[in-house]
Scaffold this motif. Structure first.
Motif, PDB file in Angstrom:
ATOM      1  N   ARG A   1      26.100  63.614 108.320  1.00  0.00           N
ATOM      2  CA  ARG A   1      25.730  62.463 107.492  1.00  0.00           C
ATOM      3  C   ARG A   1      26.781  62.306 106.414  1.00  0.00           C
ATOM      4  O   ARG A   1      27.434  63.270 106.017  1.00  0.00           O
ATOM      5  CB  ARG A   1      24.374  62.696 106.835  1.00  0.00           C
ATOM      6  N   CYS A   2      26.910  61.099 105.929  1.00  0.00           N
ATOM      7  CA  CYS A   2      27.895  60.827 104.890  1.00  0.00           C
ATOM      8  C   CYS A   2      27.597  61.671 103.649  1.00  0.00           C
ATOM      9  O   CYS A   2      26.478  61.688 103.153  1.00  0.00           O
ATOM     10  CB  CYS A   2      27.873  59.338 104.539  1.00  0.00           C
TER      11      CYS A   2
ATOM     12  N   SER B   1      24.437  58.250 104.928  1.00  0.00           N
ATOM     13  CA  SER B   1      24.268  57.450 106.141  1.00  0.00           C
ATOM     14  C   SER B   1      24.447  58.324 107.380  1.00  0.00           C
ATOM     15  O   SER B   1      25.278  59.240 107.399  1.00  0.00           O
ATOM     16  CB  SER B   1      25.308  56.328 106.151  1.00  0.00           C
TER      17      SER B   1
ATOM     18  N   ALA C   1      28.094  58.577 109.891  1.00  0.00           N
ATOM     19  CA  ALA C   1      29.298  59.235 109.381  1.00  0.00           C
ATOM     20  C   ALA C   1      30.150  59.861 110.478  1.00  0.00           C
ATOM     21  O   ALA C   1      29.648  60.257 111.521  1.00  0.00           O
ATOM     22  CB  ALA C   1      28.899  60.302 108.369  1.00  0.00           C
TER      23      ALA C   1
ATOM     24  N   CYS D   1      35.473  64.374 108.565  1.00  0.00           N
ATOM     25  CA  CYS D   1      36.765  64.269 107.885  1.00  0.00           C
ATOM     26  C   CYS D   1      37.852  64.775 108.829  1.00  0.00           C
ATOM     27  O   CYS D   1      37.745  65.888 109.356  1.00  0.00           O
ATOM     28  CB  CYS D   1      36.719  65.097 106.598  1.00  0.00           C
TER      29      CYS D   1
ATOM     30  N   SER E   1      31.619  64.958 106.264  1.00  0.00           N
ATOM     31  CA  SER E   1      31.485  63.669 106.940  1.00  0.00           C
ATOM     32  C   SER E   1      31.414  62.536 105.927  1.00  0.00           C
ATOM     33  O   SER E   1      30.814  62.687 104.863  1.00  0.00           O
ATOM     34  CB  SER E   1      30.210  63.633 107.783  1.00  0.00           C
ATOM     35  N   PHE E   2      32.011  61.421 106.309  1.00  0.00           N
ATOM     36  CA  PHE E   2      31.970  60.207 105.483  1.00  0.00           C
ATOM     37  C   PHE E   2      31.814  59.014 106.422  1.00  0.00           C
ATOM     38  O   PHE E   2      32.326  59.031 107.537  1.00  0.00           O
ATOM     39  CB  PHE E   2      33.236  60.074 104.634  1.00  0.00           C
ATOM     40  N   CYS E   3      31.139  57.962 105.947  1.00  0.00           N
ATOM     41  CA  CYS E   3      30.880  56.807 106.822  1.00  0.00           C
ATOM     42  C   CYS E   3      31.906  55.695 106.656  1.00  0.00           C
ATOM     43  O   CYS E   3      32.002  54.822 107.518  1.00  0.00           O
ATOM     44  CB  CYS E   3      29.467  56.268 106.575  1.00  0.00           C
ATOM     45  N   SER E   4      32.670  55.706 105.566  1.00  0.00           N
ATOM     46  CA  SER E   4      33.619  54.624 105.318  1.00  0.00           C
ATOM     47  C   SER E   4      34.732  55.105 104.396  1.00  0.00           C
ATOM     48  O   SER E   4      34.622  56.166 103.777  1.00  0.00           O
ATOM     49  CB  SER E   4      32.903  53.440 104.659  1.00  0.00           C
TER      50      SER E   4
ATOM     51  N   CYS F   1      33.303  55.426 100.865  1.00  0.00           N
ATOM     52  CA  CYS F   1      32.562  56.669 100.611  1.00  0.00           C
ATOM     53  C   CYS F   1      33.521  57.862 100.552  1.00  0.00           C
ATOM     54  O   CYS F   1      33.323  58.779  99.753  1.00  0.00           O
ATOM     55  CB  CYS F   1      31.484  56.887 101.667  1.00  0.00           C
TER      56      CYS F   1
END
Length: 182
Positions: free
Chosen positions: A125-126, A131, A134, A137, A144-147, A150
């Motif tokens: 999850r982000c 979110s 995600a 990285c 983890s990142f969704c955008s 973020c």
């Protein structure tokens, strides 16, 4: 449901005598509780060696713990994919260079991985907005990142960890193993 049990020779630095047998049992209720939670403070599952209990980190605490491991010469050596029901996870496995300092890992065992060292089961999850969409990285595979937005929002906290992980020495197991809860 019956628990799966395994016997291992286990030598924990100050907790068990060398060579003493120890029995581990899979606790699917623990994984089910972790999987059911939407709380962003329950992002990474880990096991306390000293008090022999499971607990969770949020993103900030997870980053801080990995940095503590690195300061003690305990490094990320594997990142393996896991799935519980329809939710994706990654198991971050760390190991000390001193082989005799690596305990049998309770979290890895719960996630169907035999491993000596330390590990955390991390929800994919982000780390900024939580979110489920995600992606890991690309610099470290440990967050983890969704955008991009973020990633920028979480970069100040994540940067140090990301730069410490040497992906050339990390086994990235991309095959997803489904963890059954029965």
């Amino acid at each position: 449901p019956p628990s799966l049990a395994a016997h291992f020779k286990y030598s924990d630095m100050d907790e068990l005598l060398p060579g003493k047998e120890r029995t581990l049992k899979r606790d699917t209720s623990l994984l089910q509780e972790f999987d059911n939670s939407e709380d962003p403070n329950l992002l990474a599952l880990y096991h306390h060696l000293r008090d022999r209990s499971f607990d969770c980190f949020n993103a900030s605490e997870y980053n801080a713990q990995i940095l503590k491991y690195y300061s003690a010469n305990i490094r990320v050596c594997e990142v393996v994919s896991r799935r519980i029901r329809d939710n994706d996870y990654f198991l971050v496995c760390l190991r000390s260079e001193q082989e005799n300092a690596n305990p049998l890992c309770e979290v890895a065992f719960q996630c169907m991985r035999q491993f000596t060292g330390y590990s955390m089961l991390v929800k994919k999850r982000c780390f900024a907005c939580h979110s489920k969409t995600a992606k890991k990285c690309t610099g470290c595979q440990c967050a983890s990142f969704c955008s991009k937005e973020c990633m920028r929002a979480g970069w100040k906290e994540h940067r140090k960890l990301c730069k410490m992980v040497d992906l050339s020495s990390v086994n990235l197991d991309k095959e997803v193993m489904q963890i059954g809860l029965s």
